[in-house]
Write a protein that holds these residues in place. Structure first.
Motif, PDB file in Angstrom:
ATOM      1  N   THR A 182       0.849  -1.190   0.000  1.00 53.76           N
ATOM      2  CA  THR A 182       0.000   0.000   0.000  1.00 53.76           C
ATOM      3  C   THR A 182       0.884   1.238   0.000  1.00 53.76           C
ATOM      4  O   THR A 182       2.000   1.229   0.528  1.00 53.76           O
ATOM      5  CB  THR A 182      -0.919   0.039   1.230  1.00 53.76           C
ATOM      6  OG1 THR A 182      -0.124   0.286   2.403  1.00 53.76           O
ATOM      7  CG2 THR A 182      -1.665  -1.282   1.409  1.00 53.76           C
ATOM      8  N   THR A 183       0.359   2.302  -0.588  1.00 49.46           N
ATOM      9  CA  THR A 183       1.080   3.571  -0.628  1.00 49.46           C
ATOM     10  C   THR A 183       0.176   4.688  -0.141  1.00 49.46           C
ATOM     11  O   THR A 183      -0.788   5.071  -0.812  1.00 49.46           O
ATOM     12  CB  THR A 183       1.564   3.893  -2.061  1.00 49.46           C
ATOM     13  OG1 THR A 183       2.345   2.808  -2.571  1.00 49.46           O
ATOM     14  CG2 THR A 183       2.394   5.167  -2.078  1.00 49.46           C
ATOM     15  N   ASP A 184       0.456   5.167   1.060  1.00 48.77           N
ATOM     16  CA  ASP A 184      -0.262   6.319   1.635  1.00 48.77           C
ATOM     17  C   ASP A 184      -1.779   6.187   1.547  1.00 48.77           C
ATOM     18  O   ASP A 184      -2.475   7.152   1.210  1.00 48.77           O
ATOM     19  CB  ASP A 184       0.178   7.618   0.935  1.00 48.77           C
ATOM     20  CG  ASP A 184       1.638   7.936   1.168  1.00 48.77           C
ATOM     21  OD1 ASP A 184       2.153   7.591   2.251  1.00 48.77           O
ATOM     22  OD2 ASP A 184       2.270   8.507   0.266  1.00 48.77           O
ATOM     23  N   GLU A 209      -5.637   5.984   2.700  1.00 48.54           N
ATOM     24  CA  GLU A 209      -6.554   6.425   3.743  1.00 48.54           C
ATOM     25  C   GLU A 209      -7.874   5.718   3.494  1.00 48.54           C
ATOM     26  O   GLU A 209      -8.394   5.721   2.378  1.00 48.54           O
ATOM     27  CB  GLU A 209      -6.741   7.939   3.718  1.00 48.54           C
ATOM     28  CG  GLU A 209      -5.491   8.703   4.110  1.00 48.54           C
ATOM     29  CD  GLU A 209      -5.774  10.156   4.479  1.00 48.54           C
ATOM     30  OE1 GLU A 209      -6.939  10.579   4.363  1.00 48.54           O
ATOM     31  OE2 GLU A 209      -4.819  10.849   4.883  1.00 48.54           O
ATOM     32  N   LYS A 241      -4.858   5.801   8.236  1.00 43.93           N
ATOM     33  CA  LYS A 241      -4.354   7.133   7.912  1.00 43.93           C
ATOM     34  C   LYS A 241      -3.003   7.095   7.204  1.00 43.93           C
ATOM     35  O   LYS A 241      -1.999   6.709   7.810  1.00 43.93           O
ATOM     36  CB  LYS A 241      -4.226   7.952   9.199  1.00 43.93           C
ATOM     37  CG  LYS A 241      -5.484   7.947  10.069  1.00 43.93           C
ATOM     38  CD  LYS A 241      -5.196   8.428  11.480  1.00 43.93           C
ATOM     39  CE  LYS A 241      -6.407   8.281  12.380  1.00 43.93           C
ATOM     40  NZ  LYS A 241      -6.111   8.654  13.785  1.00 43.93           N
ATOM     41  N   GLN A 242      -2.990   7.454   5.930  1.00 46.67           N
ATOM     42  CA  GLN A 242      -1.759   7.566   5.145  1.00 46.67           C
ATOM     43  C   GLN A 242      -0.792   6.415   5.423  1.00 46.67           C
ATOM     44  O   GLN A 242       0.379   6.606   5.740  1.00 46.67           O
ATOM     45  CB  GLN A 242      -1.069   8.908   5.444  1.00 46.67           C
ATOM     46  CG  GLN A 242      -1.874  10.105   4.969  1.00 46.67           C
ATOM     47  CD  GLN A 242      -1.123  11.408   5.144  1.00 46.67           C
ATOM     48  OE1 GLN A 242      -0.429  11.621   6.138  1.00 46.67           O
ATOM     49  NE2 GLN A 242      -1.248  12.291   4.176  1.00 46.67           N
ATOM     50  N   LEU A 243      -1.303   5.222   5.246  1.00 44.20           N
ATOM     51  CA  LEU A 243      -0.551   4.032   5.631  1.00 44.20           C
ATOM     52  C   LEU A 243       0.156   3.415   4.421  1.00 44.20           C
ATOM     53  O   LEU A 243      -0.474   3.105   3.412  1.00 44.20           O
ATOM     54  CB  LEU A 243      -1.500   3.012   6.278  1.00 44.20           C
ATOM     55  CG  LEU A 243      -0.868   1.813   6.982  1.00 44.20           C
ATOM     56  CD1 LEU A 243      -1.770   1.349   8.122  1.00 44.20           C
ATOM     57  CD2 LEU A 243      -0.659   0.662   6.012  1.00 44.20           C
ATOM     58  N   SER A 244       1.442   3.229   4.558  1.00 47.39           N
ATOM     59  CA  SER A 244       2.246   2.543   3.545  1.00 47.39           C
ATOM     60  C   SER A 244       2.814   1.266   4.170  1.00 47.39           C
ATOM     61  O   SER A 244       3.428   1.314   5.235  1.00 47.39           O
ATOM     62  CB  SER A 244       3.382   3.433   3.050  1.00 47.39           C
ATOM     63  OG  SER A 244       2.877   4.576   2.383  1.00 47.39           O
ATOM     64  N   GLY A 275      -4.461   7.427  -1.826  1.00 51.48           N
ATOM     65  CA  GLY A 275      -3.435   6.414  -1.958  1.00 51.48           C
ATOM     66  C   GLY A 275      -3.897   5.242  -2.811  1.00 51.48           C
ATOM     67  O   GLY A 275      -4.949   5.293  -3.456  1.00 51.48           O
ATOM     68  N   GLU A 308      -2.599   3.600  12.340  1.00 55.08           N
ATOM     69  CA  GLU A 308      -1.237   3.739  11.845  1.00 55.08           C
ATOM     70  C   GLU A 308      -0.417   2.500  12.204  1.00 55.08           C
ATOM     71  O   GLU A 308      -0.739   1.783  13.151  1.00 55.08           O
ATOM     72  CB  GLU A 308      -0.566   4.982  12.452  1.00 55.08           C
ATOM     73  CG  GLU A 308      -1.293   6.272  12.128  1.00 55.08           C
ATOM     74  CD  GLU A 308      -0.644   7.487  12.788  1.00 55.08           C
ATOM     75  OE1 GLU A 308       0.203   7.281  13.693  1.00 55.08           O
ATOM     76  OE2 GLU A 308      -0.986   8.611  12.409  1.00 55.08           O
ATOM     77  N   GLN A 324       4.916   5.449  14.222  1.00 48.33           N
ATOM     78  CA  GLN A 324       5.637   5.568  12.954  1.00 48.33           C
ATOM     79  C   GLN A 324       7.132   5.306  13.101  1.00 48.33           C
ATOM     80  O   GLN A 324       7.951   5.853  12.384  1.00 48.33           O
ATOM     81  CB  GLN A 324       5.406   6.932  12.299  1.00 48.33           C
ATOM     82  CG  GLN A 324       3.959   7.183  11.921  1.00 48.33           C
ATOM     83  CD  GLN A 324       3.448   6.175  10.909  1.00 48.33           C
ATOM     84  OE1 GLN A 324       4.238   5.516  10.242  1.00 48.33           O
ATOM     85  NE2 GLN A 324       2.141   6.062  10.794  1.00 48.33           N
TER      86      GLN A 324
END
Length: 282
Positions: free
Chosen positions: A6-8, A10, A20-23, A58, A217, A271
């Protein structure tokens, strides 16, 4: 290497953002377990990675392609998903339900081939449900029903298998049977397994890679030794844990714990990888 990442992203429900903005990258041919408190986004992440939910931002990539743009049957030949509370089996026999796992390979009138029947019987056999093949799913106990749903996911014959709390409703012996089955599929057939588990000791025992989440996160990722440790568990679950070693597997084992009531004594912010957290603690 990672076939899926996954890339960023939401993801949420309505106006509420859960993830939330999960990579995140899932290691190929490994068993990955996602842990975290209730409501932290574990199931939501799993749904986004399997296209049950669409990210509001994302993207999720499988074999280099955005899964939102891929053909449904193409995705179903590559990944299988067992939701937390599977539904829709009313009136079906066990054999009929498991046969749905062969849908991605059917065309025309959708008749099952000899190979389809062989795969269905194999999936029923390895999950210990072959004796129920002609019984109604409605007549099964919760544990029996759970194993039948797992059989359906196995019948899909995918390299990627996602399971959301696969041991729900199962007693200890059947929990172990399911987890050992998934371990065998990984070790002998190289299948990539991704599952949400609540039991930390099961996660430590069976996972090659653990993802710890909190508040939508990723807090820590790594091996069992890196993640199932007092510092990470303190930050993720607000518990003071004593970690020992499983005498059979030598994996970390949570021996006992108690709640932390002084919020000012939390571990470092989210993070960071588990390795970074541990380094900062020294």
């Amino acid at each position: 290497m990672s076939r899926i990442h996954t890339t960023d992203i939401e993801v949420g429900y309505g106006d509420k953002t859960i993830v939330k903005q999960l990579s995140l990258s899932i290691p190929d041919h490994k068993i990955t377990t996602i842990i975290g408190p209730n409501g932290c986004g574990k199931s939501t992440l799993l749904k986004a990675m399997t296209r049950i939910l669409s990210p509001s931002a994302g993207a999720v990539h499988l074999d280099g392609a955005d899964i939102a743009k891929c053909n449904t049957k193409e995705i179903a030949r590559k990944m299988a998903i067992l939701p937390q509370t599977p539904e829709g089996a009313g009136g079906l026999t066990v054999g009929e339900l498991v046969s749905y796992g062969r849908f991605p390979y059917q065309s025309g009138f959708g008749r099952l081939s000899k190979h389809d029947h062989e795969v269905i019987d194999w999936a029923l056999d390895v999950t210990g449900t072959l004796a129920y093949k002609d019984r109604s799913v409605d007549a099964l106990s919760g544990g029996q029903r759970q194993r039948v749903w797992i059989a359906m996911a196995l019948a899909q014959e995918t390299d990627l298998i996602f399971l959301d709390e696969p041991t729900t409703y199962l007693d200890l012996a059947h929990q172990l049977e399911v987890l050992e089955l998934l371990e065998t599929l990984n070790r002998e057939q190289g299948r990539t397994i991704v599952m949400v588990l609540h039991d930390l000791n099961q996660a430590a025992r069976f996972a090659d890679h653990i993802v710890a989440m909190k508040d939508g996160e990723v807090l820590a990722t790594g091996s069992a030794e890196e993640v199932i440790c007092p510092l990470v568990l303190r930050q993720v679950f607000h518990i003071d844990a004593i970690i020992g070693r499983d005498p059979r597997t030598e994996k970390p084992m949570c021996l006992t714990y108690h709640l932390i009531k002084d919020e000012s004594k939390e571990a470092p912010p989210a993070q960071q990888t588990a390795a970074t957290l541990l380094a900062n603690a020294r």
